[in-house]
Design an enzyme around this catalytic site. Structure first.
Site, mmCIF file in Angstrom:
data_model
loop_
_atom_site.group_PDB
_atom_site.id
_atom_site.type_symbol
_atom_site.label_atom_id
_atom_site.label_comp_id
_atom_site.label_asym_id
_atom_site.label_seq_id
_atom_site.Cartn_x
_atom_site.Cartn_y
_atom_site.Cartn_z
ATOM 1 N N GLU A 46 0.815 -1.207 0.000
ATOM 2 C CA GLU A 46 0.000 0.000 0.000
ATOM 3 C C GLU A 46 0.856 1.267 0.000
ATOM 4 O O GLU A 46 0.509 2.263 -0.634
ATOM 5 C CB GLU A 46 -0.928 0.001 1.231
ATOM 6 N N CYS A 73 -2.634 -4.210 7.040
ATOM 7 C CA CYS A 73 -2.270 -4.449 8.436
ATOM 8 C C CYS A 73 -2.768 -3.307 9.324
ATOM 9 O O CYS A 73 -2.913 -2.167 8.882
ATOM 10 C CB CYS A 73 -0.761 -4.637 8.569
ATOM 11 N N CYS A 82 -0.696 -0.075 7.673
ATOM 12 C CA CYS A 82 -1.135 0.411 6.360
ATOM 13 C C CYS A 82 -2.554 0.954 6.406
ATOM 14 O O CYS A 82 -2.912 1.849 5.642
ATOM 15 C CB CYS A 82 -1.028 -0.705 5.323
ATOM 16 N N ASP A 199 25.490 -38.281 -1.318
ATOM 17 C CA ASP A 199 25.440 -37.336 -2.439
ATOM 18 C C ASP A 199 26.277 -36.082 -2.198
ATOM 19 O O ASP A 199 26.639 -35.399 -3.156
ATOM 20 C CB ASP A 199 23.992 -36.915 -2.723
ATOM 21 N N LEU A 203 23.036 -28.004 -1.777
ATOM 22 C CA LEU A 203 21.698 -27.503 -1.464
ATOM 23 C C LEU A 203 21.576 -25.990 -1.642
ATOM 24 O O LEU A 203 20.959 -25.294 -0.830
ATOM 25 C CB LEU A 203 21.278 -27.905 -0.036
ATOM 26 N N GLU A 281 13.790 -32.676 -0.124
ATOM 27 C CA GLU A 281 14.402 -33.269 -1.321
ATOM 28 C C GLU A 281 14.889 -34.698 -1.124
ATOM 29 O O GLU A 281 15.476 -35.275 -2.015
ATOM 30 C CB GLU A 281 15.548 -32.378 -1.800
ATOM 31 N N LEU A 287 11.222 -38.756 2.952
ATOM 32 C CA LEU A 287 10.049 -38.400 2.160
ATOM 33 C C LEU A 287 8.854 -39.267 2.544
ATOM 34 O O LEU A 287 7.732 -38.771 2.717
ATOM 35 C CB LEU A 287 10.350 -38.561 0.672
ATOM 36 N N SER A 289 8.248 -40.737 5.334
ATOM 37 C CA SER A 289 7.743 -40.426 6.676
ATOM 38 C C SER A 289 6.776 -39.242 6.622
ATOM 39 O O SER A 289 5.778 -39.216 7.356
ATOM 40 C CB SER A 289 8.902 -40.147 7.639
#
Length: 345
Positions: A46, A73, A82, A199, A203, A281, A287, A289
């Site tokens: 705004e 807000c 705002c 690996d 990241l 990832e 993943l 879980s």
């Protein structure tokens, strides 16, 4: 309102933990000002919108309609309210996409405007405006980050080679660049112990411009060597473990316990740390879980249609999921799923 949403998306990756917001000021069907929230701690949409009005048009502000994608807000945070600015500038009418779920704002901005005599309309393109801030809304509604699960798999459903063996490269260079774009859009990125160990991922989003995510790794027994790229201290990194809680330069060891599901503890920790979204990832166990607990909002699965391996680690099993989109990038097909149980409307 569509223009508000379009403007707001330019703040993706830069405004969290604040929401993305766009604002447009209209006088007799002519846009005389527009703006969006550009950076956390900086002026809100705004403010940018009103400041963008040319000197020649400033006298029209008190005769115009402000469109804003999220409720203005009403509290003092990093910047003044705002709603107060809108009242001060004598904007007579405000059209709001959706209410702000943040408890210090929720309904209070609307109430303040209406009390001052401003005509308020709520719910224009509401679903689109809520979807724009699905991370922010999920964080405040469910007290956890927005969770995106991502993995790459071969044509026959393998996502890694044999443990300890040669790293299996699945997605192509075009998809890899897209993945780095995804990283730049989320607050954090999470991997498990084996993914970090075998690996040695950095990241980072080095293949795409934009802010980098906080790196998260699960290492319950602190067996990962300090020589890994994750521990180079170039990017803030959090290690979830069961042995210690301490902070070093850009490296936080966050202690969780073995006797409670670590997924729930990790999400609770991320909520306390005000991390609103996480891209998970891997690996397969981590993943799965999240999938088993139903704790995910989006799932992005990359399949290399040309690659088949005889042995390897099976990809996670998806229990529920609603296919939202599918696209092909050369050898890779990407499937985008949403969790119908957690979908933000």
């Amino acid at each position: 309102m569509q223009r508000c949403i379009q403007l707001a998306t330019a703040g993706a990756g830069y405004v969290a933990p604040n929401p993305m917001v766009g604002a447009v000021l209209v006088h007799e069907n002519r846009i005389i000002g527009e703006g969006y929230h550009q950076a956390y701690g900086g002026p809100h949409a705004e403010v940018h919108c009103l400041n963008s009005v040319s000197e020649a048009d400033r006298h029209l502000i008190s005769q115009s309609v402000m469109y804003v994608s999220l409720e203005p807000c009403a509290h003092f945070g990093k910047t003044p309210p705002c709603a107060d600015l809108i009242i001060e500038k004598k904007v007579p009418q405000v059209v709001i996409g959706c209410r702000d779920p943040f408890k210090q704002v929720d309904g209070k901005g609307v109430e303040k405007l209406q009390t001052a005599g401003v005509q308020v309309t709520i719910g224009v393109l509401q679903q689109e405006c809520r979807s724009l801030n699905k991370r922010f809304i999920t964080f405040h509604k469910h007290h956890r980050p927005y969770i995106i699960l991502k993995w790459a798999q071969t044509a026959n459903g393998k996502m890694a080679g044999d443990p300890g063996g040669e790293r299996l490269l699945i997605s192509n260079e075009f998809t890899n660049r897209l993945v780095h774009k995804w990283r730049s859009e989320e607050a954090a990125i999470l991997v498990g112990t084996n993914t970090a160990l075998f690996d040695d991922p950095a990241l980072t989003n080095r293949l795409w411009n934009g802010p980098g995510p906080v790196r998260l790794v699960v290492d319950m027994n602190l067996r990962l060597p300090s020589s890994l790229q994750l521990f180079n201290k170039k990017v803030r990194t959090i290690v979830f473990n069961s042995l210690k809680h301490e902070e070093q330069e850009n490296l936080l060891y966050y202690q969780v316990t073995h006797d409670v599901n670590p997924v729930h503890q990790i999400l609770n920790a991320l909520y306390q740390l005000k991390i609103q979204s996480v891209l998970v990832e891997g690996g397969a166990q981590l993943l799965q879980s999240f999938i088993d607990e139903g704790l995910w909002d989006e799932m992005r699965v990359i399949t290399n249609n040309e690659q088949v391996v005889g042995h390897g680690l099976p990809a996670p099993r998806m229990l529920t999921g609603q296919l939202q989109q599918q696209e092909t990038l050369f050898s890779d097909t990407l499937h985008y799923f949403v969790n119908p149980q957690t979908l933000v409307h």
